[in-house]
Design an enzyme around this catalytic site. Structure first.
Site, PDB file in Angstrom:
ATOM      1  N   HIS A 144     -10.374 -13.991 -13.856  1.00 48.10           N
ATOM      2  CA  HIS A 144     -10.340 -13.711 -15.307  1.00 48.10           C
ATOM      3  C   HIS A 144      -9.603 -12.395 -15.603  1.00 48.10           C
ATOM      4  CE1 HIS A 144     -13.528 -16.819 -15.580  1.00 48.10           C
ATOM      5  NE2 HIS A 144     -13.987 -16.222 -14.492  1.00 48.10           N
ATOM      6  N   SER A 265      16.340   1.291 -21.012  1.00 51.90           N
ATOM      7  CA  SER A 265      16.375   0.954 -22.426  1.00 51.90           C
ATOM      8  C   SER A 265      17.506   1.744 -23.070  1.00 51.90           C
ATOM      9  CB  SER A 265      15.039   1.321 -23.077  1.00 51.90           C
ATOM     10  OG  SER A 265      15.223   1.601 -24.446  1.00 51.90           O
ATOM     11  N   LYS A 271      12.500   4.603 -19.895  1.00 52.18           N
ATOM     12  CA  LYS A 271      12.079   3.240 -19.582  1.00 52.18           C
ATOM     13  C   LYS A 271      12.674   2.687 -18.301  1.00 52.18           C
ATOM     14  CE  LYS A 271      10.420   0.256 -22.183  1.00 52.18           C
ATOM     15  NZ  LYS A 271       9.127  -0.423 -22.170  1.00 52.18           N
ATOM     16  N   GLU A 278      11.003 -10.696 -15.537  1.00 51.63           N
ATOM     17  CA  GLU A 278      10.872 -11.254 -16.889  1.00 51.63           C
ATOM     18  C   GLU A 278      11.802 -12.450 -17.085  1.00 51.63           C
ATOM     19  OE1 GLU A 278      11.287  -8.079 -19.787  1.00 51.63           O
ATOM     20  OE2 GLU A 278       9.937  -6.817 -18.615  1.00 51.63           O
TER      21      GLU A 278
END
Ligand code: ARG
Length: 475
Positions: A144, A265, A271, A278
């Site tokens: 979970h 970024s 970043k 992804e």
């Protein structure tokens, strides 16, 4: 044909990937026609030589496909006619574009299965590299997405090795299922010539001939099989991708993605994003789409060939174009990921993750597990109220909960927890070590996965360049 229809119906965009298979199948067909005296030996030789030249021209870029000629078959035949004249017209004896395209696509898909297996094995090897390099690292195991029990990081990675092992077996099975030749079915009913289908199959390294001519030209199960195997492999990759993304976030800070595999970024100078993971997660959607695409194309399609079947190839090719580069980039990236072992270890024992071990301690001393569970539940509540971890409670608190507790209970730590799980499939270090060895050995000698009949030739390249591999021996 109206120009607009020509453009609409042309399959040239997809067919470029089939050119060599088409030529090899034509060479095998022509040789058989000559052998069976369906055409003269002399004509067969002329045709074969012409086709071999076209294959070379294709590789050198001299032969290109003309969209106005509709498909790969017409392009090759037109080129052959330009080279050897009207004799070229004899090549299409005892066959049709329907059994031709089914053959080309099968040969392609068989090769695609072999490439997928090769890439899966490389990915497994990378997972094993990462696991072996961090063999004693302990991390929190989750259920979970809550910290549950400590596990070895290597054990976690081995779970993915198992998934990719099943994926490789699925491709091997798919390969076995598609290993049969459609040629000889003609348009749909068979052909009125004394052909020898098995000899054509042999020349193309295909094991069997398809038993029913109608099935031969209308079956695209093998495309669905490939796409399903690829999609499930991508689903597995996307689960790993999701974990890499989470683990590399500041919230987890378990791993660092190497700079070469991350992006920045344009506005936030600090970043570092896990874009490879992804994109893999995102592109899984394309393969799921491909699976829905082929199943929908086949659903309700009357026998035998219908032009709808032309839509099998974009789905097949796009799936492969997602799968192979994804497996390859993950195989490159994983061994270079750096692990924050201290952070993982700390998280592994936080949030009362050793509670099960303490309940097991009581159960080993004879308390029914249900009662042990309840006792430790109370202990956790007490620790929570004091704002400490279980290991930080004084022995007196334990003793108050149960007379079975002695001071060795305070020795339970993450290492003791994983070591105790010394069962087949468990996370005990010696079990994990033996699984690392077993899997290493298995992928080294993999080439005959369970259930693969016959053994699948595993491609070493794994890139999508198989079309440069001639399948037919020049005689
Ligand atoms: N481009 C077609 C396909 O991909 C080749 C077969 C054409 N057959 C036909 N009867 N028009 O399915």
């Amino acid at each position: 044909m109206a120009e607009i229809v020509e453009a609409y119906t042309s399959s040239i965009g997809a067919d470029a990937r089939l050119v060599e298979y088409d030529i090899q199948a034509s060479i095998a067909h022509a040789r058989m026609l000559g052998r069976r005296s369906i055409i003269t030996k002399k004509d067969a030789d002329l045709i074969i030589r012409g086709l071999e030249e076209i294959a070379d021209e294709w590789l050198s870029g001299e032969f290109t496909l003309r969209p106005e000629l509709e498909d790969v078959h017409m392009n090759v035949e037109t080129r052959l006619t330009a080279k050897i004249g009207a004799v070229a017209g004899r090549l299409h004896t005892a066959r049709s574009r329907n059994d031709q395209i089914a053959t080309d696509t099968r040969l392609y898909a068989m090769s695609a299965c072999a490439d997928a297996i090769g890439s899966l094995i490389r990915l497994q090897s990378s997972l094993l590299d990462l696991a072996e390099a961090n063999a004693s690292v302990i991390m929190p195991g989750y259920t979970h997405l809550q910290r549950a029990q400590p596990v070895l990081f290597a054990h976690h990675l081995l779970a993915y090795v198992q998934m990719f092992d099943r994926d490789a077996q699925r491709f091997a099975f798919a390969h076995g299922m598609m290993d049969a030749l459609p040629l000889g079915a003609g348009a749909l009913a068979g052909v009125p010539y004394p052909i020898d289908r098995q000899s054509v199959a042999d020349e193309l390294s295909v094991s069997n001939v398809i038993a029913n001519s109608l099935d031969a030209v209308s079956d695209r199960d093998f495309v669905a099989d490939y796409i399903y195997a690829a999609t499930l492999a991508m689903v597995h990759v996307s689960r790993l991708a999701e974990e890499l993304i989470l683990w590399s976030s500041a919230e987890f800070a378990f791993i660092r993605i190497p700079d070469a595999f991350a992006t920045g970024s344009s506005i936030m100078p600090q970043k570092k994003n896990a874009d490879v993971a992804e994109l893999a997660r995102g592109r899984t959607g394309r393969t799921i789409g491909g699976l829905v695409n082929i199943l929908t194309t086949l659903k309700g399609l009357p026998l035998t060939y219908n032009r709808d079947l032309q839509e099998d190839k974009p789905a097949l090719f796009d799936t492969e174009d997602v799968l192979l580069p994804t497996l390859e980039v993950f195989a490159e990236m994983l061994p270079k990921v750096t692990i924050n072992a201290d952070r993982m270890a700390a998280a592994a024992v936080a949030n009362y993750s050793l509670a099960t071990d303490i309940a097991d301690y009581l159960a080993h001393k004879g308390l029914p597990f249900r009662d042990a569970h309840e006792t430790v539940g109370k202990l956790v509540r007490l620790a929570e109220s004091k704002g400490v971890e279980l290991g930080e409670l004084p022995l007196a608190d334990y003793e108050r909960m149960s007379p079975l507790f002695e001071k060795d209970v305070l020795k339970i730590d993450a290492k003791a927890s994983v070591s105790a799980r010394d069962v087949p499939g468990g996370t005990a270090p010696k079990r994990v070590q033996s699984e690392l060895r077993r899997n290493r050995k298995r992928i080294q000698g993999y080439l005959q996965p369970v259930g693969a009949q016959p053994p699948v030739p595993v491609s070493k390249k794994g890139t999508n360049s198989r079309s440069a591999k001639p399948r037919t021996k020049k005689k």
